[in-house]
Design a protein around this motif. Structure first.
Motif, PDB file in Angstrom:
ATOM      1  N   VAL A  57     -22.819  34.178  24.698  1.00 25.85           N
ATOM      2  CA  VAL A  57     -22.562  33.239  23.601  1.00 25.85           C
ATOM      3  C   VAL A  57     -21.062  32.986  23.487  1.00 25.85           C
ATOM      4  N   THR A  58     -20.276  34.038  23.603  1.00 28.51           N
ATOM      5  CA  THR A  58     -18.818  33.884  23.574  1.00 28.51           C
ATOM      6  C   THR A  58     -18.345  33.019  24.732  1.00 28.51           C
ATOM      7  N   SER A  59     -18.896  33.233  25.916  1.00 27.62           N
ATOM      8  CA  SER A  59     -18.514  32.438  27.090  1.00 27.62           C
ATOM      9  C   SER A  59     -18.888  30.974  26.923  1.00 27.62           C
ATOM     10  N   ILE A  60     -20.044  30.699  26.333  1.00 29.84           N
ATOM     11  CA  ILE A  60     -20.468  29.311  26.120  1.00 29.84           C
ATOM     12  C   ILE A  60     -19.509  28.616  25.166  1.00 29.84           C
ATOM     13  N   TYR A  61     -19.144  29.286  24.086  1.00 22.68           N
ATOM     14  CA  TYR A  61     -18.213  28.683  23.130  1.00 22.68           C
ATOM     15  C   TYR A  61     -16.821  28.493  23.746  1.00 22.68           C
ATOM     16  N   GLN A  62     -16.397  29.411  24.594  1.00 20.46           N
ATOM     17  CA  GLN A  62     -15.116  29.242  25.282  1.00 20.46           C
ATOM     18  C   GLN A  62     -15.168  28.044  26.226  1.00 20.46           C
ATOM     19  N   ALA A  63     -16.276  27.880  26.924  1.00 21.86           N
ATOM     20  CA  ALA A  63     -16.423  26.730  27.825  1.00 21.86           C
ATOM     21  C   ALA A  63     -16.436  25.427  27.033  1.00 21.86           C
ATOM     22  N   ALA A  64     -17.113  25.416  25.889  1.00 20.71           N
ATOM     23  CA  ALA A  64     -17.133  24.213  25.046  1.00 20.71           C
ATOM     24  C   ALA A  64     -15.735  23.903  24.528  1.00 20.71           C
ATOM     25  N   GLN A  65     -15.010  24.922  24.140  1.00 17.32           N
ATOM     26  CA  GLN A  65     -13.639  24.713  23.678  1.00 17.32           C
ATOM     27  C   GLN A  65     -12.773  24.153  24.805  1.00 17.32           C
ATOM     28  N   PHE A  66     -12.954  24.638  26.011  1.00 17.35           N
ATOM     29  CA  PHE A  66     -12.207  24.125  27.156  1.00 17.35           C
ATOM     30  C   PHE A  66     -12.539  22.651  27.391  1.00 17.35           C
ATOM     31  N   LEU A  67     -13.817  22.308  27.353  1.00 12.45           N
ATOM     32  CA  LEU A  67     -14.221  20.916  27.580  1.00 12.45           C
ATOM     33  C   LEU A  67     -13.675  19.995  26.502  1.00 12.45           C
ATOM     34  N   ALA A 128     -36.136  37.726  27.389  1.00 10.69           N
ATOM     35  CA  ALA A 128     -36.981  36.802  26.626  1.00 10.69           C
ATOM     36  C   ALA A 128     -36.211  35.593  26.120  1.00 10.69           C
ATOM     37  N   CYS A 129     -34.890  35.685  25.993  1.00 12.20           N
ATOM     38  CA  CYS A 129     -34.099  34.553  25.505  1.00 12.20           C
ATOM     39  C   CYS A 129     -33.934  33.470  26.559  1.00 12.20           C
ATOM     40  N   GLY A 130     -34.074  33.787  27.818  1.00 16.78           N
ATOM     41  CA  GLY A 130     -34.015  32.790  28.882  1.00 16.78           C
ATOM     42  C   GLY A 130     -32.649  32.149  29.019  1.00 16.78           C
ATOM     43  N   VAL A 131     -32.635  30.799  29.124  1.00 18.04           N
ATOM     44  CA  VAL A 131     -31.410  30.035  29.341  1.00 18.04           C
ATOM     45  C   VAL A 131     -30.834  29.627  27.990  1.00 18.04           C
ATOM     46  N   PHE A 132     -29.556  29.906  27.777  1.00 20.89           N
ATOM     47  CA  PHE A 132     -28.850  29.503  26.559  1.00 20.89           C
ATOM     48  C   PHE A 132     -28.335  28.081  26.757  1.00 20.89           C
ATOM     49  N   VAL A 133     -28.522  27.223  25.745  1.00 18.02           N
ATOM     50  CA  VAL A 133     -28.122  25.817  25.845  1.00 18.02           C
ATOM     51  C   VAL A 133     -27.311  25.450  24.611  1.00 18.02           C
ATOM     52  N   LEU A 134     -26.140  24.826  24.840  1.00 12.02           N
ATOM     53  CA  LEU A 134     -25.293  24.310  23.764  1.00 12.02           C
ATOM     54  C   LEU A 134     -24.907  22.894  24.135  1.00 12.02           C
ATOM     55  N   ASP A 135     -25.138  21.938  23.220  1.00  9.24           N
ATOM     56  CA  ASP A 135     -24.745  20.560  23.525  1.00  9.24           C
ATOM     57  C   ASP A 135     -23.472  20.197  22.776  1.00  9.24           C
ATOM     58  N   SER A 136     -22.975  18.996  23.039  1.00 10.36           N
ATOM     59  CA  SER A 136     -21.686  18.573  22.487  1.00 10.36           C
ATOM     60  C   SER A 136     -21.721  18.372  20.977  1.00 10.36           C
ATOM     61  N   THR A 137     -22.897  18.274  20.403  1.00  9.31           N
ATOM     62  CA  THR A 137     -22.999  18.144  18.948  1.00  9.31           C
ATOM     63  C   THR A 137     -23.036  19.498  18.251  1.00  9.31           C
ATOM     64  N   GLY A 138     -23.081  20.584  19.026  1.00  8.61           N
ATOM     65  CA  GLY A 138     -23.108  21.926  18.460  1.00  8.61           C
ATOM     66  C   GLY A 138     -24.502  22.492  18.313  1.00  8.61           C
ATOM     67  N   ARG A 139     -25.512  21.772  18.768  1.00  4.81           N
ATOM     68  CA  ARG A 139     -26.891  22.258  18.663  1.00  4.81           C
ATOM     69  C   ARG A 139     -27.128  23.343  19.712  1.00  4.81           C
ATOM     70  N   ARG A 140     -27.628  24.490  19.257  1.00  5.69           N
ATOM     71  CA  ARG A 140     -27.903  25.609  20.142  1.00  5.69           C
ATOM     72  C   ARG A 140     -29.405  25.772  20.296  1.00  5.69           C
ATOM     73  N   SER A 141     -29.810  26.162  21.486  1.00 11.49           N
ATOM     74  CA  SER A 141     -31.224  26.423  21.726  1.00 11.49           C
ATOM     75  C   SER A 141     -31.365  27.337  22.935  1.00 11.49           C
TER      76      SER A 141
END
Length: 159
Positions: A57-67, A128-141
């Protein structure tokens, strides 16, 4: 024969024989260790999985911040790759998750979607959580094939 009688009468030899473990004491000690391991191992596995989830989750948010900082709104126009270190979780060491940037449909076709997919042979390959997905609007799934998938909030929280 006389030497053997002297050894048997020696108090140090007698003490050595009485200070050894009996088979019953050894079995009881092994049973206690087995019970402790039966409780400790599953707790350790859950704790390790939670740590991997927090790291991804931390890595995903860091990648989003980079983008976002580097014109991430353009990411939807072409597939953008993340720099080394941001394309995996954890950023150093054994890879547990791979991060990918995909074009997203939001924000006038300039959005993006970041996916963190577990490495199949890694420790979270069957999570069980599978693939973490974060879009540009901030929606997590989470995208999963598990029959009883946990709620997204359970996967994304630090609990």
């Amino acid at each position: 024969m006389c030497a053997r009688a002297e050894l048997a009468a020696d108090p140090a030899v007698a003490r050595r024989r009485t200070s050894a473990f009996s088979l019953l004491e050894l079995v009881v000690a092994l049973a206690i260790v087995a019970l402790m391991a039966a409780y400790a191992v599953p707790t350790y596995v859950r704790h390790t999985a939670r740590g991997h989830r927090i790291a991804v989750v931390t890595s995903i948010y860091q990648a989003a911040q980079f983008l976002e900082a580097n014109g991430g709104r353009r990411a939807g126009k072409r597939e953008e790759s993340l720099p080394a270190g941001l394309d995996q979780s954890p950023s150093q060491g054994r890879v547990v998750y791979r991060l990918h940037v995909l074009p997203g449909g939001g924000l006038l076709s300039g959005g993006y979607v970041i996916e963190a997919e577990p490495v199949p042979s890694g420790p979270m390959g069957d999570d069980a959580c599978g693939v973490f997905v974060l879009d540009s609007t901030g929606r997590r799934s989470n995208r999963t094939t598990a029959m009883q998938a946990p709620r997204d909030a359970d996967c994304w929280s630090a609990r």
